[in-house]
Motif scaffolding. Structure first.
Motif, PDB file in Angstrom:
ATOM      1  N   PHE A 198     -43.851 -66.888  35.761  1.00 35.19           N
ATOM      2  CA  PHE A 198     -42.480 -66.192  35.359  1.00 35.19           C
ATOM      3  C   PHE A 198     -42.190 -65.469  36.523  1.00 35.19           C
ATOM      4  N   LEU A 199     -40.988 -65.954  37.004  1.00 35.36           N
ATOM      5  CA  LEU A 199     -40.676 -65.323  38.459  1.00 35.36           C
ATOM      6  C   LEU A 199     -39.223 -64.578  38.125  1.00 35.36           C
ATOM      7  N   THR A 200     -38.919 -63.285  38.525  1.00 35.40           N
ATOM      8  CA  THR A 200     -37.908 -62.363  38.554  1.00 35.40           C
ATOM      9  C   THR A 200     -37.250 -62.157  39.776  1.00 35.40           C
ATOM     10  N   ILE A 201     -35.863 -62.419  39.798  1.00 36.66           N
ATOM     11  CA  ILE A 201     -34.922 -62.014  40.818  1.00 36.66           C
ATOM     12  C   ILE A 201     -33.902 -60.865  40.234  1.00 36.66           C
ATOM     13  N   ASN A 202     -33.707 -59.853  41.108  1.00 40.08           N
ATOM     14  CA  ASN A 202     -32.487 -59.017  40.605  1.00 40.08           C
ATOM     15  C   ASN A 202     -31.432 -59.102  41.455  1.00 40.08           C
ATOM     16  N   CYS A 203     -30.365 -59.774  40.816  1.00 39.62           N
ATOM     17  CA  CYS A 203     -29.233 -60.361  41.472  1.00 39.62           C
ATOM     18  C   CYS A 203     -28.392 -59.315  42.475  1.00 39.62           C
ATOM     19  N   SER A 204     -28.464 -57.934  41.713  1.00 40.00           N
ATOM     20  CA  SER A 204     -27.830 -56.919  42.590  1.00 40.00           C
ATOM     21  C   SER A 204     -28.704 -56.510  43.631  1.00 40.00           C
ATOM     22  N   ALA A 205     -29.835 -56.696  43.874  1.00 40.26           N
ATOM     23  CA  ALA A 205     -30.486 -56.259  44.832  1.00 40.26           C
ATOM     24  C   ALA A 205     -31.063 -57.228  45.982  1.00 40.26           C
ATOM     25  N   VAL A 206     -30.272 -58.159  45.832  1.00 45.60           N
ATOM     26  CA  VAL A 206     -30.386 -59.115  47.004  1.00 45.60           C
ATOM     27  C   VAL A 206     -29.108 -59.436  47.687  1.00 45.60           C
ATOM     28  N   VAL A 207     -29.242 -59.115  49.081  1.00 50.42           N
ATOM     29  CA  VAL A 207     -27.877 -59.396  49.854  1.00 50.42           C
ATOM     30  C   VAL A 207     -27.293 -60.836  49.709  1.00 50.42           C
ATOM     31  N   GLU A 208     -25.870 -60.803  49.520  1.00 47.96           N
ATOM     32  CA  GLU A 208     -25.464 -61.901  49.148  1.00 47.96           C
ATOM     33  C   GLU A 208     -25.732 -63.389  49.935  1.00 47.96           C
ATOM     34  N   LEU A 242     -37.576 -68.749  35.159  1.00 48.69           N
ATOM     35  CA  LEU A 242     -36.907 -67.805  36.224  1.00 48.69           C
ATOM     36  C   LEU A 242     -36.058 -66.917  35.520  1.00 48.69           C
ATOM     37  N   PHE A 243     -36.389 -65.651  36.004  1.00 45.41           N
ATOM     38  CA  PHE A 243     -35.690 -64.684  35.101  1.00 45.41           C
ATOM     39  C   PHE A 243     -34.401 -63.939  35.988  1.00 45.41           C
ATOM     40  N   LEU A 244     -33.230 -64.069  35.695  1.00 45.48           N
ATOM     41  CA  LEU A 244     -32.148 -63.647  36.859  1.00 45.48           C
ATOM     42  C   LEU A 244     -31.721 -62.403  36.124  1.00 45.48           C
ATOM     43  N   ASP A 245     -31.853 -61.166  36.784  1.00 46.04           N
ATOM     44  CA  ASP A 245     -31.712 -60.113  36.119  1.00 46.04           C
ATOM     45  C   ASP A 245     -30.291 -59.580  36.642  1.00 46.04           C
ATOM     46  N   GLU A 246     -29.591 -58.826  36.041  1.00 42.08           N
ATOM     47  CA  GLU A 246     -28.098 -58.525  36.335  1.00 42.08           C
ATOM     48  C   GLU A 246     -27.463 -59.654  36.865  1.00 42.08           C
ATOM     49  N   ILE A 247     -27.235 -60.739  35.923  1.00 39.59           N
ATOM     50  CA  ILE A 247     -26.423 -62.030  36.579  1.00 39.59           C
ATOM     51  C   ILE A 247     -24.986 -61.645  36.978  1.00 39.59           C
ATOM     52  N   ARG A 276     -34.358 -81.779  45.540  1.00 37.34           N
ATOM     53  CA  ARG A 276     -35.614 -81.919  44.578  1.00 37.34           C
ATOM     54  C   ARG A 276     -35.254 -81.667  42.931  1.00 37.34           C
ATOM     55  N   HIS A 277     -36.164 -82.414  42.229  1.00 42.35           N
ATOM     56  CA  HIS A 277     -35.922 -82.095  40.977  1.00 42.35           C
ATOM     57  C   HIS A 277     -37.101 -80.756  40.516  1.00 42.35           C
ATOM     58  N   VAL A 278     -36.496 -80.057  39.509  1.00 42.35           N
ATOM     59  CA  VAL A 278     -37.168 -78.790  39.212  1.00 42.35           C
ATOM     60  C   VAL A 278     -37.093 -78.718  37.765  1.00 42.35           C
ATOM     61  N   ASP A 279     -38.035 -78.276  37.122  1.00 45.43           N
ATOM     62  CA  ASP A 279     -38.137 -78.240  35.493  1.00 45.43           C
ATOM     63  C   ASP A 279     -38.212 -76.553  35.194  1.00 45.43           C
ATOM     64  N   VAL A 280     -36.994 -75.872  35.186  1.00 44.03           N
ATOM     65  CA  VAL A 280     -37.194 -74.557  35.139  1.00 44.03           C
ATOM     66  C   VAL A 280     -36.414 -73.931  33.970  1.00 44.03           C
ATOM     67  N   ARG A 281     -36.760 -73.206  33.144  1.00 43.66           N
ATOM     68  CA  ARG A 281     -36.301 -72.317  32.138  1.00 43.66           C
ATOM     69  C   ARG A 281     -35.445 -71.135  32.725  1.00 43.66           C
ATOM     70  N   VAL A 282     -34.136 -71.049  32.589  1.00 42.02           N
ATOM     71  CA  VAL A 282     -33.449 -69.985  33.031  1.00 42.02           C
ATOM     72  C   VAL A 282     -33.127 -69.129  32.179  1.00 42.02           C
ATOM     73  N   VAL A 283     -33.466 -67.699  32.363  1.00 45.53           N
ATOM     74  CA  VAL A 283     -33.095 -66.728  31.495  1.00 45.53           C
ATOM     75  C   VAL A 283     -32.504 -65.574  32.261  1.00 45.53           C
ATOM     76  N   ALA A 284     -31.093 -65.162  31.860  1.00 47.20           N
ATOM     77  CA  ALA A 284     -30.277 -64.337  32.691  1.00 47.20           C
ATOM     78  C   ALA A 284     -30.150 -63.269  31.861  1.00 47.20           C
ATOM     79  N   ALA A 285     -30.057 -61.980  32.397  1.00 47.80           N
ATOM     80  CA  ALA A 285     -29.852 -60.924  31.828  1.00 47.80           C
ATOM     81  C   ALA A 285     -28.569 -59.962  32.220  1.00 47.80           C
ATOM     82  N   THR A 286     -27.778 -59.207  31.452  1.00 43.26           N
ATOM     83  CA  THR A 286     -26.741 -58.616  32.093  1.00 43.26           C
ATOM     84  C   THR A 286     -26.386 -57.371  31.347  1.00 43.26           C
TER      85      THR A 286
END
Lengths: 459, 67
Positions: A198-208, A242-247, A276-286
């Protein structure tokens, strides 16, 4: 530690009475603190707290009624019994009006005193039982780190359980601090991918400019500094979630790429040609209203529809206040354990305060407040005073009335406006009414200051 | 005059409170067959009579019913 005795504070200018009550109350299970004057009583109350105070009405410096008022104002949970050698109807009425538990005439009837003290003792024991029961309940009400027994939360848990096995993309919406990440984790844990990543990234915390390389990876030499090839989060989370916070903060350019990956399951590293092919479940939050954002073109509509196939919304805390006692119990247990204290929970007045606070920061704010309280308090119960000190911003002064249940919590914006008005008024006064000087002090342009003055009705 | 009287009654009642309080405590703590029980009981009874006297006196002097 499990059986600390409640404290009785006796206030009388006659030392013989102090010693007498001391012995008597010890016998029926109280620890006794004594004060020889009203002043001393108030000082003792500052230092520690009492469950009940027995106060002589007639004392030289600060009289009993004054002590009563001050105790009730400082700690609404402390019962006060007044005693006097010279009973009069007027003072009795006055005493009850200010929240005295009872009014005894001297020399007092020991049976009556014993009855009153036993009542206080029982009340505390009942409170203890209730809080322990709530703390036990928490375990049954817990789901994926969330606690709730309100209809809204039970429904949310149910939806998570039902969707978890099948869902590929989901959108979690809710105000800041409502626990969107916990919902995402619960979706992960309740599904077939529970033991995958379960990986997390905060979309607002990463430089564009770095977002794409973080999420999709990059090849060696793709850009200056890309010394080695690096897989992105999608590849790392392969098989998991993959959890995309603040999408909502995601730049439009990245949105298009994200949509492509979600739809095709193909990831292309930055600078790379093959995918490459990946099998990832995407959960976004806002915490934004993505529907409105996409209608106005700030968020890609196609991505929004793709994500919101399953939309889970988390209710703000103020709309599910019935969960507050259980959340409180869960946090108290957690932090008391962490700090090695044996705190049971709030006194009734403190609980009322927690129940009626506005909670703009939702569960996270409640958690932080409880953490601060647990640091502050050393007692088994934490009081209104400690709660007030830890709630930020401080609400309006609590009513010393024994049942202060405000029908409407003070709104956050109103508090802010009040604070702003007071601050500006103070600065203006300091600058002797000179608006140019005041604007400099406030770090505003003169025009901005005029606008604020208009808005706050100060002109 | 009225103030002096009030202060006097208040302080006296404190003293009676101590006399009655401690004798009650002693009686509570003494075994039922303690031979000194009757002595303590005498103190308590005298205290109660004195308190009644004080109350009566106070009522008579101030010409009103006090408790």
């Amino acid at each position: 530690m499990t059986d600390t005795r409640p404290v009785l504070l006796v206030v009388d200018d006659e030392p013989g009475i102090l010693r007498l009550v001391d012995r008597f109350a010890q016998k029926i299970g109280f620890d006794v603190a004594t004060a020889g004057s009203g002043q001393e009583a108030l000082e003792k109350l500052q230092a520690g707290k009492a469950a009940v105070a027995l106060v002589d009405l007639r004392m030289p410096d600060v009289d009993g009624l004054e002590v009563l008022k001050r105790i009730r104002a400082a700690d609404a949970d402390c019962h006060v019994i007044l005693m006097t050698g010279h009973a009069s109807i007027d003072t009795a009425i006055e005493a009850i009006k200010h929240g005295a538990m009872d009014y005894l005439s001297k020399p007092f009837d020991f049976d009556r005193l014993k009855e009153l003290l036993t009542r206080v003792h029982d009340e505390i024991a009942q409170r203890r039982t209730l809080l322990m029961a709530e703390s036990r309940m928490v375990k049954q009400l817990e789901f994926g780190g969330m606690v709730g027994r309100s209809g809204a939360m039970l429904e949310l848990f149910d939806v998570i359980r039902r969707f978890a096995p099948h869902v590929r993309t989901a959108l979690v919406t809710g105000e800041t601090g409502t626990g969107k990440e916990l919902v995402a984790r619960a979706l992960h844990k309740s599904g077939p991918r529970a033991n995958k990543k379960f990986l997390t990234i905060n979309c607002s915390a990463v430089v564009e400019s770095l977002f794409e390389s973080e999420v999709f990876g990059h090849t060696r030499g793709a850009f200056t500094g890309a010394v080695n090839a690096k897989p992105g989060l999608f590849e790392a989370a392969d098989g998991g979630t993959l959890f995309l916070d603040e999408i909502g903060e995601l730049p439009l350019s990245a949105q298009a790429k994200l949509l492509r990956v979600i739809e095709t399951g193909e990831v292309q590293r930055v600078g790379g040609l093959d995918s490459r092919h990946v099998d990832v479940r995407v959960v976004a939050a806002t915490n934004r209203d993505l529907r409105a954002e996409s209608a106005s073109g700030r968020f890609r509509e196609d991505l929004f529809y793709r994500l919101s196939v399953v939309e889970l919304s988390v209710m703000p805390l103020r709309e599910r206040r019935e969960d507050i006692p259980y959340l409180t119990a869960a946090f108290v247990r957690h932090f008391a354990g962490q700090f090695g204290k044996s705190i049971l929970g709030p006194t009734p007045a403190a609980e009322r305060m927690l129940l009626t606070a506005p909670w703009p920061g939702n569960v996270r704010e409640l958690r932080n407040v409880i953490e601060r309280i647990c640091m502050l308090t050393d007692d088994r119960f934490f009081t209104e005073k400690e709660t007030l000190a830890c709630l930020a911003p401080p609400p309006t002064r609590p009513d010393p009335d024994p049942t202060p249940v405000p029908d409407k919590p003070t709104s956050h914006t109103h508090l802010l406006a009040t604070a702003e008005r007071e601050h500006i008024t103070r600065v203006l006064k300091g600058a002797a009414g000179n608006k140019k000087a005041a604007a400099v002090l406030l770090g505003l342009s003169r025009r901005a200051l005029y606008r604020k003055l208009d808005r706050l009705g100060l002109r | 005059m009225a103030t002096t009287q009030r202060v006097f009654v208040h302080d006296m009642k404190n003293m009676f409170g101590i006399i009655l309080g401690y004798s009650t405590l002693l009686l509570d703590e003494m075994p039922a067959d303690d031979p000194r029980r009757s002595d303590v009981d005498e103190i308590r009874k005298a205290g109660e009579s004195a308190l009644a006297l004080l109350n009566n006196w106070n009522a008579a002097v101030s010409g009103e019913e006090t408790k």
